[in-house]
Design a protein around this motif. Sequence first.
Motif, PDB file in Angstrom:
ATOM      1  N   ALA A   1       1.430   5.066   1.714  1.00 33.78           N
ATOM      2  CA  ALA A   1       1.068   5.939   2.833  1.00 33.78           C
ATOM      3  C   ALA A   1       2.097   7.056   2.948  1.00 33.78           C
ATOM      4  O   ALA A   1       3.291   6.827   2.740  1.00 33.78           O
ATOM      5  CB  ALA A   1       0.981   5.157   4.135  1.00 33.78           C
TER       6      ALA A   1
ATOM      7  N   TYR B   1       0.855  -1.186   0.000  1.00 28.99           N
ATOM      8  CA  TYR B   1       0.000   0.000   0.000  1.00 28.99           C
ATOM      9  C   TYR B   1       0.888   1.232   0.000  1.00 28.99           C
ATOM     10  O   TYR B   1       2.105   1.147   0.180  1.00 28.99           O
ATOM     11  CB  TYR B   1      -0.947   0.007   1.210  1.00 28.99           C
ATOM     12  CG  TYR B   1      -0.241   0.048   2.548  1.00 28.99           C
ATOM     13  CD1 TYR B   1       0.055   1.270   3.162  1.00 28.99           C
ATOM     14  CD2 TYR B   1       0.113  -1.118   3.210  1.00 28.99           C
ATOM     15  CE1 TYR B   1       0.712   1.317   4.383  1.00 28.99           C
ATOM     16  CE2 TYR B   1       0.755  -1.089   4.434  1.00 28.99           C
ATOM     17  CZ  TYR B   1       1.051   0.131   5.014  1.00 28.99           C
ATOM     18  OH  TYR B   1       1.689   0.175   6.229  1.00 28.99           O
TER      19      TYR B   1
ATOM     20  N   MET C   1      -7.751  -2.769   6.696  1.00 28.24           N
ATOM     21  CA  MET C   1      -7.945  -1.462   6.059  1.00 28.24           C
ATOM     22  C   MET C   1      -9.267  -1.436   5.297  1.00 28.24           C
ATOM     23  O   MET C   1     -10.048  -0.473   5.403  1.00 28.24           O
ATOM     24  CB  MET C   1      -6.787  -1.173   5.094  1.00 28.24           C
ATOM     25  CG  MET C   1      -5.439  -0.989   5.753  1.00 28.24           C
ATOM     26  SD  MET C   1      -4.130  -0.766   4.496  1.00 28.24           S
ATOM     27  CE  MET C   1      -2.698  -0.539   5.551  1.00 28.24           C
TER      28      MET C   1
ATOM     29  N   PHE D   1      -4.716   1.959  -0.785  1.00 27.59           N
ATOM     30  CA  PHE D   1      -4.547   0.506  -0.803  1.00 27.59           C
ATOM     31  C   PHE D   1      -5.549  -0.089  -1.786  1.00 27.59           C
ATOM     32  O   PHE D   1      -6.484   0.582  -2.237  1.00 27.59           O
ATOM     33  CB  PHE D   1      -4.778  -0.085   0.592  1.00 27.59           C
ATOM     34  CG  PHE D   1      -6.203   0.038   1.075  1.00 27.59           C
ATOM     35  CD1 PHE D   1      -7.104  -1.008   0.905  1.00 27.59           C
ATOM     36  CD2 PHE D   1      -6.649   1.205   1.688  1.00 27.59           C
ATOM     37  CE1 PHE D   1      -8.412  -0.892   1.332  1.00 27.59           C
ATOM     38  CE2 PHE D   1      -7.958   1.330   2.126  1.00 27.59           C
ATOM     39  CZ  PHE D   1      -8.844   0.277   1.942  1.00 27.59           C
TER      40      PHE D   1
ATOM     41  N   LEU E   1       1.664   5.238   9.597  1.00 24.73           N
ATOM     42  CA  LEU E   1       1.073   4.131   8.828  1.00 24.73           C
ATOM     43  C   LEU E   1       2.134   3.234   8.184  1.00 24.73           C
ATOM     44  O   LEU E   1       1.894   2.624   7.139  1.00 24.73           O
ATOM     45  CB  LEU E   1       0.111   4.666   7.756  1.00 24.73           C
ATOM     46  CG  LEU E   1      -1.205   5.266   8.295  1.00 24.73           C
ATOM     47  CD1 LEU E   1      -2.082   5.723   7.140  1.00 24.73           C
ATOM     48  CD2 LEU E   1      -1.948   4.264   9.162  1.00 24.73           C
ATOM     49  N   ARG E   2       3.285   3.106   8.826  1.00 24.86           N
ATOM     50  CA  ARG E   2       4.313   2.201   8.327  1.00 24.86           C
ATOM     51  C   ARG E   2       4.161   0.816   8.962  1.00 24.86           C
ATOM     52  O   ARG E   2       5.141   0.193   9.399  1.00 24.86           O
ATOM     53  CB  ARG E   2       5.698   2.773   8.603  1.00 24.86           C
ATOM     54  CG  ARG E   2       5.997   4.036   7.798  1.00 24.86           C
ATOM     55  CD  ARG E   2       7.414   4.509   8.011  1.00 24.86           C
ATOM     56  NE  ARG E   2       7.718   5.677   7.195  1.00 24.86           N
ATOM     57  CZ  ARG E   2       8.891   6.319   7.216  1.00 24.86           C
ATOM     58  NH1 ARG E   2       9.858   5.888   8.016  1.00 24.86           N
ATOM     59  NH2 ARG E   2       9.086   7.375   6.448  1.00 24.86           N
TER      60      ARG E   2
ATOM     61  N   LEU F   1      -3.598   7.383   3.021  1.00 23.95           N
ATOM     62  CA  LEU F   1      -3.460   5.950   2.784  1.00 23.95           C
ATOM     63  C   LEU F   1      -4.132   5.585   1.469  1.00 23.95           C
ATOM     64  O   LEU F   1      -5.270   6.003   1.213  1.00 23.95           O
ATOM     65  CB  LEU F   1      -4.106   5.166   3.936  1.00 23.95           C
ATOM     66  CG  LEU F   1      -4.256   3.653   3.734  1.00 23.95           C
ATOM     67  CD1 LEU F   1      -2.888   2.975   3.727  1.00 23.95           C
ATOM     68  CD2 LEU F   1      -5.135   3.058   4.834  1.00 23.95           C
TER      69      LEU F   1
ATOM     70  N   TRP G   1      -4.181  -2.204  13.726  1.00 21.54           N
ATOM     71  CA  TRP G   1      -4.056  -2.879  12.435  1.00 21.54           C
ATOM     72  C   TRP G   1      -2.898  -3.861  12.384  1.00 21.54           C
ATOM     73  O   TRP G   1      -3.063  -4.984  11.937  1.00 21.54           O
ATOM     74  CB  TRP G   1      -3.917  -1.852  11.302  1.00 21.54           C
ATOM     75  CG  TRP G   1      -5.220  -1.207  10.938  1.00 21.54           C
ATOM     76  CD1 TRP G   1      -6.450  -1.493  11.459  1.00 21.54           C
ATOM     77  CD2 TRP G   1      -5.424  -0.161   9.974  1.00 21.54           C
ATOM     78  NE1 TRP G   1      -7.413  -0.686  10.886  1.00 21.54           N
ATOM     79  CE2 TRP G   1      -6.820   0.128   9.966  1.00 21.54           C
ATOM     80  CE3 TRP G   1      -4.579   0.545   9.131  1.00 21.54           C
ATOM     81  CZ2 TRP G   1      -7.380   1.103   9.143  1.00 21.54           C
ATOM     82  CZ3 TRP G   1      -5.131   1.518   8.303  1.00 21.54           C
ATOM     83  CH2 TRP G   1      -6.521   1.791   8.301  1.00 21.54           C
TER      84      TRP G   1
END
Length: 228
Positions: free
Chosen positions: A49, A47, A151, A62, A123-124, A60, A92
């Motif tokens: 981010a 994805y 997600m 995806f 968001l890594r 984000l 997540w």
Amino acid sequence: MGPVPGGEQIMFRIETEKELLGAFRSRDRKHVELPKGIQLPLFVRDYLAWVDPYGVRVFLVFTAPGAKKPTGIAFRRDQQGDKTLTARVCDWCRAHGSADQIGLLTTDVDSKRRVGVNLCLDLRCNEKLEAAANMGGRSVQDDMKQLIERMARFAEEALGMELPRREPLTSHPEGQWPGASRHWPPHGVSPTSCLCRPWACRRPARSPASAARARSTTAPSARPPEAA
């Protein structure tokens, strides 16, 4: 724009800036600031981010399992989190971190409601999953697939987004992650947070007068204990 061959890896391709912006909802596009130096077309693994230059918004993009087009979500970092909590867990990827690493990211459902979820603030999640898999000497593909499913479930159930797909998300028993109730928002919940989901449902605060009326109508009447 869409999935590209990549074996077991999750990969997709974005051809143009217009296609990248088109992955977001119309209400979010005005907030999207593309990553500096991005070169298109772009092949994305897992994805995409990034954080805006001001550190306020996190974006984000995806592709849901079986979907033909990417989906974008524009998050805002919530500055009202409890900074006294030293250890937090990302909902997540399940990584642990400090308040500077994991916190509440929120996004609008509509003009009156916001939802939030505790996530890695950059968001890594994929990097943390890969590091954990490498340490354990195992493949990260199953963990990555579950991450993308979470997600997609957040987008569908919390935001009400329709993600065209060819395969359904993994089912979960009632009462377990990622959701116990099919109703959104759940009935009879607090106006400030919904605890039956891993994300919080944030709605406009009521006035003191309306809150008092609500308490008077919902609170059980106090009665003296009956004699044995």
